[in-house]
Write a protein that holds these residues in place. Structure first.
Motif, short mmCIF file in Angstrom:
data_model
loop_
_atom_site.label_atom_id
_atom_site.label_comp_id
_atom_site.label_asym_id
_atom_site.label_seq_id
_atom_site.Cartn_x
_atom_site.Cartn_y
_atom_site.Cartn_z
N PRO A 238 0.83 -1.29 0.10
CA PRO A 238 -0.05 0.11 0.12
C PRO A 238 0.96 1.57 0.02
N SER A 239 0.30 2.34 -0.53
CA SER A 239 0.87 3.52 -0.59
C SER A 239 0.17 4.69 0.14
N ALA A 240 0.62 5.50 0.94
CA ALA A 240 -0.23 6.44 1.63
C ALA A 240 -0.35 7.49 0.54
N ILE A 241 -1.80 8.03 0.85
CA ILE A 241 -2.02 9.29 0.04
C ILE A 241 -3.04 10.33 0.97
N GLY A 242 -2.94 11.49 0.38
CA GLY A 242 -3.69 12.50 1.00
C GLY A 242 -4.49 13.22 0.07
N ILE A 243 -5.85 13.65 0.60
CA ILE A 243 -6.72 14.25 -0.40
C ILE A 243 -7.02 15.62 -0.22
N ALA A 244 -7.69 16.53 -0.95
CA ALA A 244 -8.04 17.83 -0.89
C ALA A 244 -8.47 18.40 -1.79
N GLY A 245 -9.65 19.42 -1.52
CA GLY A 245 -10.35 19.76 -2.71
C GLY A 245 -11.33 21.04 -1.99
N LEU A 246 -11.84 21.74 -2.90
CA LEU A 246 -12.78 22.98 -2.62
C LEU A 246 -13.95 22.68 -3.44
N GLY A 247 -15.13 23.38 -2.65
CA GLY A 247 -16.43 23.19 -3.28
C GLY A 247 -17.22 24.42 -3.05
N PHE A 248 -18.19 24.32 -3.93
CA PHE A 248 -19.28 25.72 -3.66
C PHE A 248 -20.59 25.43 -3.46
N GLY A 249 -21.19 25.89 -2.58
CA GLY A 249 -22.97 25.67 -2.27
C GLY A 249 -22.71 24.42 -1.51
N GLY A 250 -23.99 23.85 -1.30
CA GLY A 250 -24.08 22.79 -0.48
C GLY A 250 -24.54 23.31 0.94
N GLN A 251 -24.92 22.39 1.66
CA GLN A 251 -25.21 22.72 3.21
C GLN A 251 -24.30 23.00 4.17
N ALA A 252 -24.70 24.07 4.91
CA ALA A 252 -23.56 24.36 5.93
C ALA A 252 -23.26 23.33 6.88
N GLY A 253 -22.18 23.34 7.56
CA GLY A 253 -21.78 22.26 8.56
C GLY A 253 -20.59 21.66 8.31
N ALA A 254 -20.57 20.17 8.99
CA ALA A 254 -19.36 19.52 8.81
C ALA A 254 -19.53 17.97 8.93
N GLU A 255 -18.87 17.23 8.11
CA GLU A 255 -18.99 15.81 8.09
C GLU A 255 -17.97 15.10 7.66
N MET A 256 -17.99 13.73 8.08
CA MET A 256 -16.88 12.86 7.80
C MET A 256 -17.51 11.67 7.07
N THR A 257 -16.77 11.30 5.66
CA THR A 257 -17.09 10.61 4.73
C THR A 257 -16.08 9.63 4.50
N ASP A 258 -16.34 8.19 4.51
CA ASP A 258 -15.47 7.09 3.91
C ASP A 258 -15.54 6.94 2.58
N SER B 188 -19.56 14.47 -3.05
CA SER B 188 -18.72 14.39 -4.55
C SER B 188 -17.29 14.56 -4.40
N LEU B 189 -16.74 13.89 -5.05
CA LEU B 189 -15.14 13.85 -5.21
C LEU B 189 -14.68 14.49 -6.44
N GLU B 190 -15.72 14.97 -7.31
CA GLU B 190 -15.21 15.69 -8.40
C GLU B 190 -14.28 16.88 -8.03
N GLY B 191 -13.15 16.87 -8.80
CA GLY B 191 -12.26 18.04 -8.66
C GLY B 191 -11.42 17.85 -7.49
N SER B 192 -11.31 16.93 -6.73
CA SER B 192 -10.22 16.45 -5.44
C SER B 192 -9.10 16.04 -5.97
N ALA B 193 -8.02 16.48 -5.47
CA ALA B 193 -6.94 16.26 -5.72
C ALA B 193 -6.08 14.97 -4.82
N ILE B 194 -5.73 14.21 -5.49
CA ILE B 194 -5.07 13.15 -4.46
C ILE B 194 -3.30 13.26 -4.92
N VAL B 195 -2.61 13.16 -3.55
CA VAL B 195 -1.20 13.23 -3.59
C VAL B 195 -0.45 11.98 -2.85
N GLU B 196 0.49 11.61 -3.48
CA GLU B 196 1.12 10.71 -2.57
C GLU B 196 1.84 11.29 -1.46
#
Length: 225
Positions: free
Chosen positions: A81-101, A167-175
């Motif tokens: 396995p290789s470790a990865i990090g994920i980051a992204g920005l979005g617009f709109g949607g509901q306010a608040g915070a959540e965690m997603t697998d 949605s993950l569209e536009g998210s960047a995945i880096v090693e």
């Protein structure tokens, strides 16, 4: 439901988290018959990216997380396995915070190779991404892109135990090179890890055995969970 941490962790801990996430997506006892990934999708997968994302925001949102990517080798066994990090920005949607697998199924060798390249991979960019089919009798042919071809990657997500959501569209995945170097005790590349140039260490076996139970061991009868 146990919450998985989106914060970057040492690779052995990321592997344990990934194994638990993977199990949750294929365990019919927890998800019901319609809440599991079809066997055909798992059998034909060329690799998996498994991670947890934290999203927060109001009009604009930010998302970040961590996890692992692993590839099926030519002999049917699984890579380091290789470790990865994920980051992204979005617009709109509901306010608040959540965690997603997330469980991203890599449907082709080209999709796996995209994770081997230097720099970042943008989901939904060069590699098409589609919501994967669900249910024991689900068909992969149902998830196609605008050209009528099967998407290079299938995306499965769970928030608070429910399928669907972020949605993950536009998210960047880096090693995560630092995490890989620390875990393997050498300056090793993601290409070397995913191509099978290195034997999986003991701490990766729990994740590999979990995947094998759900996809079938090389040359052996498939032992479905």
């Amino acid at each position: 439901m146990k919450l998985n941490s989106p914060l970057p962790q040492p690779l052995p801990k990321e592997c344990k988290k990934a194994a638990n996430i993977f199990q949750s997506f294929v365990d019919g006892a927890n998800n019901g018959l319609d809440g599991v990934i079809p066997r055909s999708v798992l059998e034909n997968a060329r690799g998996f990216a498994i991670f947890t994302i934290f999203k927060a925001g109001f009009l604009f949102s930010a998302r970040a997380g961590s996890g692992v990517v692993i590839a099926r080798l030519h002999d049917g066994s699984w890579s380091c396995p290789s470790a990865i990090g994920i980051a992204g920005l979005g617009f709109g949607g509901q306010a608040g915070a959540e965690m997603t697998d997330f469980l991203i199924v890599l449907n082709s060798h080209a999709a796996v190779r995209s994770f081997m390249a230097a720099g970042s991979l943008t989901l939904g960019g060069n590699m098409s991404l589609a919501v994967g089919p669900l249910g024991r009798n689900g068909e992969a042919s149902g998830a196609v892109n605008s050209s009528g071809k099967m998407a290079a990657m299938f995306s499965y997500s769970k928030t608070r135990g429910l399928f669907g959501g972020l949605s993950l569209e536009g998210s960047a995945i880096v090693e995560r090179q630092d995490a890989n170097a620390l875990a393997y005790r050498s300056d090793i590349s993601v290409r070397q890890l995913l191509s099978g140039s290195v034997d999986p260490p003991e701490w990766a076996q729990y994740l590999i055995r979990t995947i094998e139970r759900c996809t079938g061991r090389p040359g052996a009868h498939v032992n479905w969970v």
